[in-house]
Design a protein around this motif. Structure first.
Motif, PDB file in Angstrom:
ATOM      1  N   CYS A 109       0.873  -1.172   0.000  1.00 14.74           N
ATOM      2  CA  CYS A 109       0.000   0.000   0.000  1.00 14.74           C
ATOM      3  C   CYS A 109       0.908   1.219   0.000  1.00 14.74           C
ATOM      4  CB  CYS A 109      -0.899   0.014   1.233  1.00 14.74           C
ATOM      5  SG  CYS A 109      -1.849   1.547   1.384  1.00 14.74           S
ATOM      6  N   VAL A 110       0.739   2.088  -0.961  1.00 12.57           N
ATOM      7  CA  VAL A 110       1.610   3.244  -1.094  1.00 12.57           C
ATOM      8  C   VAL A 110       1.585   4.108   0.167  1.00 12.57           C
ATOM      9  CG1 VAL A 110      -0.014   4.827  -2.225  1.00 12.57           C
ATOM     10  CG2 VAL A 110       2.422   4.976  -2.735  1.00 12.57           C
ATOM     11  N   PHE A 111       0.476   4.099   0.921  1.00 13.84           N
ATOM     12  CA  PHE A 111       0.353   4.937   2.113  1.00 13.84           C
ATOM     13  C   PHE A 111       0.767   4.247   3.400  1.00 13.84           C
ATOM     14  CE2 PHE A 111      -2.909   6.462  -0.895  1.00 13.84           C
ATOM     15  CZ  PHE A 111      -2.352   7.700  -1.165  1.00 13.84           C
ATOM     16  N   ARG A 112       0.619   2.914   3.470  1.00 15.38           N
ATOM     17  CA  ARG A 112       0.885   2.204   4.721  1.00 15.38           C
ATOM     18  C   ARG A 112       1.926   1.094   4.618  1.00 15.38           C
ATOM     19  NH1 ARG A 112      -4.349   2.183   4.079  1.00 15.38           N
ATOM     20  NH2 ARG A 112      -4.502  -0.060   3.893  1.00 15.38           N
ATOM     21  N   GLY A 113       2.310   0.691   3.431  1.00 18.29           N
ATOM     22  CA  GLY A 113       3.249  -0.413   3.287  1.00 18.29           C
ATOM     23  C   GLY A 113       3.991  -0.382   1.970  1.00 18.29           C
ATOM     24  N   ASN A 114       4.767   0.663   1.745  1.00 18.00           N
ATOM     25  CA  ASN A 114       5.536   0.768   0.498  1.00 18.00           C
ATOM     26  C   ASN A 114       6.989   0.362   0.728  1.00 18.00           C
ATOM     27  OD1 ASN A 114       7.063   3.050   1.402  1.00 18.00           O
ATOM     28  ND2 ASN A 114       5.428   4.433   0.772  1.00 18.00           N
ATOM     29  N   CYS A 115       7.835   0.549  -0.263  1.00 18.48           N
ATOM     30  CA  CYS A 115       9.244   0.131  -0.166  1.00 18.48           C
ATOM     31  C   CYS A 115      10.001   0.887   0.922  1.00 18.48           C
ATOM     32  CB  CYS A 115       9.942   0.287  -1.516  1.00 18.48           C
ATOM     33  SG  CYS A 115       9.891   1.977  -2.173  1.00 18.48           S
ATOM     34  N   GLU A 116       9.642   2.134   1.179  1.00 17.73           N
ATOM     35  CA  GLU A 116      10.308   2.902   2.237  1.00 17.73           C
ATOM     36  C   GLU A 116       9.879   2.394   3.610  1.00 17.73           C
ATOM     37  OE1 GLU A 116      11.165   7.498   3.666  1.00 17.73           O
ATOM     38  OE2 GLU A 116       9.673   7.139   2.112  1.00 17.73           O
ATOM     39  N   HIS A 117       8.588   2.102   3.772  1.00 21.55           N
ATOM     40  CA  HIS A 117       8.131   1.479   5.024  1.00 21.55           C
ATOM     41  C   HIS A 117       8.918   0.188   5.274  1.00 21.55           C
ATOM     42  CE1 HIS A 117       4.306   3.766   4.177  1.00 21.55           C
ATOM     43  NE2 HIS A 117       4.380   3.954   5.480  1.00 21.55           N
ATOM     44  N   PHE A 118       9.034  -0.632   4.222  1.00 22.16           N
ATOM     45  CA  PHE A 118       9.735  -1.915   4.320  1.00 22.16           C
ATOM     46  C   PHE A 118      11.191  -1.717   4.748  1.00 22.16           C
ATOM     47  CE2 PHE A 118      12.516  -5.050   2.289  1.00 22.16           C
ATOM     48  CZ  PHE A 118      12.019  -6.231   2.825  1.00 22.16           C
ATOM     49  N   ALA A 119      11.911  -0.827   4.075  1.00 21.53           N
ATOM     50  CA  ALA A 119      13.323  -0.611   4.372  1.00 21.53           C
ATOM     51  C   ALA A 119      13.526  -0.099   5.801  1.00 21.53           C
ATOM     52  CB  ALA A 119      13.928   0.365   3.357  1.00 21.53           C
ATOM     53  N   ASN A 120      12.692   0.832   6.224  1.00 19.62           N
ATOM     54  CA  ASN A 120      12.805   1.357   7.587  1.00 19.62           C
ATOM     55  C   ASN A 120      12.434   0.300   8.634  1.00 19.62           C
ATOM     56  OD1 ASN A 120      13.812   4.015   7.257  1.00 19.62           O
ATOM     57  ND2 ASN A 120      11.816   4.661   6.505  1.00 19.62           N
ATOM     58  N   GLU A 121      11.480  -0.540   8.314  1.00 18.68           N
ATOM     59  CA  GLU A 121      11.110  -1.631   9.219  1.00 18.68           C
ATOM     60  C   GLU A 121      12.307  -2.576   9.405  1.00 18.68           C
ATOM     61  OE1 GLU A 121       8.752  -4.089  11.652  1.00 18.68           O
ATOM     62  OE2 GLU A 121       7.915  -2.352  10.641  1.00 18.68           O
ATOM     63  N   ILE A 122      13.003  -2.864   8.326  1.00 20.40           N
ATOM     64  CA  ILE A 122      14.167  -3.753   8.396  1.00 20.40           C
ATOM     65  C   ILE A 122      15.282  -3.103   9.215  1.00 20.40           C
ATOM     66  CG2 ILE A 122      16.022  -4.837   7.052  1.00 20.40           C
ATOM     67  CD1 ILE A 122      13.331  -6.279   6.750  1.00 20.40           C
ATOM     68  N   ARG A 123      15.608  -1.848   8.940  1.00 16.02           N
ATOM     69  CA  ARG A 123      16.750  -1.200   9.618  1.00 16.02           C
ATOM     70  C   ARG A 123      16.444  -0.818  11.064  1.00 16.02           C
ATOM     71  NH1 ARG A 123      21.722   1.019   8.790  1.00 16.02           N
ATOM     72  NH2 ARG A 123      22.237   2.876   9.991  1.00 16.02           N
ATOM     73  N   TYR A 124      15.238  -0.284  11.304  1.00 14.45           N
ATOM     74  CA  TYR A 124      14.941   0.286  12.623  1.00 14.45           C
ATOM     75  C   TYR A 124      13.878  -0.476  13.413  1.00 14.45           C
ATOM     76  CZ  TYR A 124      17.193   4.267  10.347  1.00 14.45           C
ATOM     77  OH  TYR A 124      18.065   5.071   9.665  1.00 14.45           O
ATOM     78  N   GLY A 125      13.146  -1.359  12.727  1.00 14.33           N
ATOM     79  CA  GLY A 125      12.020  -1.993  13.400  1.00 14.33           C
ATOM     80  C   GLY A 125      10.802  -1.082  13.432  1.00 14.33           C
ATOM     81  N   LYS A 126      10.822  -0.029  12.621  1.00 13.56           N
ATOM     82  CA  LYS A 126       9.736   0.958  12.544  1.00 13.56           C
ATOM     83  C   LYS A 126       9.352   1.156  11.091  1.00 13.56           C
ATOM     84  CE  LYS A 126      10.352   2.360  16.904  1.00 13.56           C
ATOM     85  NZ  LYS A 126       9.428   2.051  17.946  1.00 13.56           N
ATOM     86  N   ALA A 127       8.134   0.802  10.737  1.00 17.11           N
ATOM     87  CA  ALA A 127       7.656   0.991   9.361  1.00 17.11           C
ATOM     88  C   ALA A 127       7.213   2.436   9.206  1.00 17.11           C
ATOM     89  CB  ALA A 127       6.509   0.032   9.067  1.00 17.11           C
ATOM     90  N   GLU A 128       8.045   3.217   8.549  1.00 15.70           N
ATOM     91  CA  GLU A 128       7.784   4.649   8.406  1.00 15.70           C
ATOM     92  C   GLU A 128       8.162   5.090   7.003  1.00 15.70           C
ATOM     93  OE1 GLU A 128       9.631   8.472  10.606  1.00 15.70           O
ATOM     94  OE2 GLU A 128       8.884   6.898  11.935  1.00 15.70           O
ATOM     95  N   SER A 129       7.434   6.080   6.489  1.00 10.66           N
ATOM     96  CA  SER A 129       7.758   6.611   5.173  1.00 10.66           C
ATOM     97  C   SER A 129       7.717   8.129   5.227  1.00 10.66           C
ATOM     98  CB  SER A 129       6.769   6.105   4.119  1.00 10.66           C
ATOM     99  OG  SER A 129       7.002   6.748   2.882  1.00 10.66           O
ATOM    100  N   ARG A 130       8.876   8.741   5.113  1.00  5.03           N
ATOM    101  CA  ARG A 130       8.954  10.208   5.074  1.00  5.03           C
ATOM    102  C   ARG A 130       8.317  10.736   3.790  1.00  5.03           C
ATOM    103  NH1 ARG A 130      12.427  12.443   9.258  1.00  5.03           N
ATOM    104  NH2 ARG A 130      11.931  10.971  10.906  1.00  5.03           N
ATOM    105  N   GLN A 131       8.417   9.955   2.714  1.00  6.37           N
ATOM    106  CA  GLN A 131       7.816  10.344   1.440  1.00  6.37           C
ATOM    107  C   GLN A 131       6.310  10.538   1.599  1.00  6.37           C
ATOM    108  OE1 GLN A 131       9.047   8.643  -2.884  1.00  6.37           O
ATOM    109  NE2 GLN A 131       9.252   7.221  -1.248  1.00  6.37           N
ATOM    110  N   VAL A 132       5.679   9.572   2.265  1.00  6.10           N
ATOM    111  CA  VAL A 132       4.228   9.648   2.481  1.00  6.10           C
ATOM    112  C   VAL A 132       3.903  10.781   3.444  1.00  6.10           C
ATOM    113  CG1 VAL A 132       2.247   8.421   3.473  1.00  6.10           C
ATOM    114  CG2 VAL A 132       3.792   7.234   1.911  1.00  6.10           C
ATOM    115  N   ARG A 133       4.726  10.924   4.482  1.00  2.00           N
ATOM    116  CA  ARG A 133       4.489  11.994   5.451  1.00  2.00           C
ATOM    117  C   ARG A 133       4.569  13.352   4.759  1.00  2.00           C
ATOM    118  NH1 ARG A 133       8.238  12.428  10.614  1.00  2.00           N
ATOM    119  NH2 ARG A 133       7.372  10.359  10.982  1.00  2.00           N
TER     120      ARG A 133
END
Length: 170
Positions: A109-133
């Motif tokens: 989901c581009v708003f809740r589960g995109n590639c940036e969410h995925f990458a941040n979840e892997i590195r930090y354990g936090k699914a977050e997207s600054r792009q969406v924000r």
């Protein structure tokens, strides 16, 4: 200018931000020239505008590919900008987790589960997207500006364009 492979070599766990024109694609560097990323079917270096159609997909694959195969001719940087906010997970945990996920199909989901969410979840354990924000902030600001504009017009109408009683001269 931000570092590239010519200036700085990524380390295991680094986040790679790839500039695709109107959006950024995100991946996690896992060593030996490879990245792991969440990729909708239309995501590839030369996809151009058709990559924007990835917002319509509901599933994406976790892929392990060579960095240069994914980057193509696009500009990219190492971007661990959330390190100031969150502690990165240990490299061995990142490698173990990405290895277990490669080949998996995940909800997209581009708003809740995109590639940036995925990458941040892997590195930090936090699914977050600054792009969406950022996009949300732009939409909110535009909406606020429109609402303020409508309010000013309504106020001006009330103050200066209100009905005037005509004098009745009989």
């Amino acid at each position: 200018m931000a570092p590239t492979l010519y200036d700085e070599k990524p380390e295991v766990g680094d986040l790679i931000e790839i500039f695709r024109g109107s959006y950024q694609h995100w991946a996690v560097y896992v060593g030996d020239g490879f990245i792991v990323h969440l990729a909708p079917p239309s995501e590839h270096p030369d996809a151009g505008a058709s990559s924007m159609m990835s917002v319509l997909t509901e599933k994406a694959m976790v892929k392990k590919e060579e960095l240069w195969d994914v980057v193509g001719t696009n500009r990219w940087i190492i971007n661990n900008s959330l390190d100031e906010e969150y502690k990165p997970r240990p490299a061995h945990v990142i490698v173990r987790e990405t290895s277990a996920l490669v080949g998996s199909e995940l909800p997209f989901c581009v708003f809740r589960g995109n590639c940036e969410h995925f990458a941040n979840e892997i590195r930090y354990g936090k699914a977050e997207s600054r792009q969406v924000r950022k996009a949300g902030e732009v939409v909110m600001a535009a909406g606020l500006a429109a609402a303020v504009g409508i309010g000013i017009v309504a106020l001006a109408g009330a103050l200066f364009g209100g009905s005037r009683k005509e004098k009745n001269t009989q």
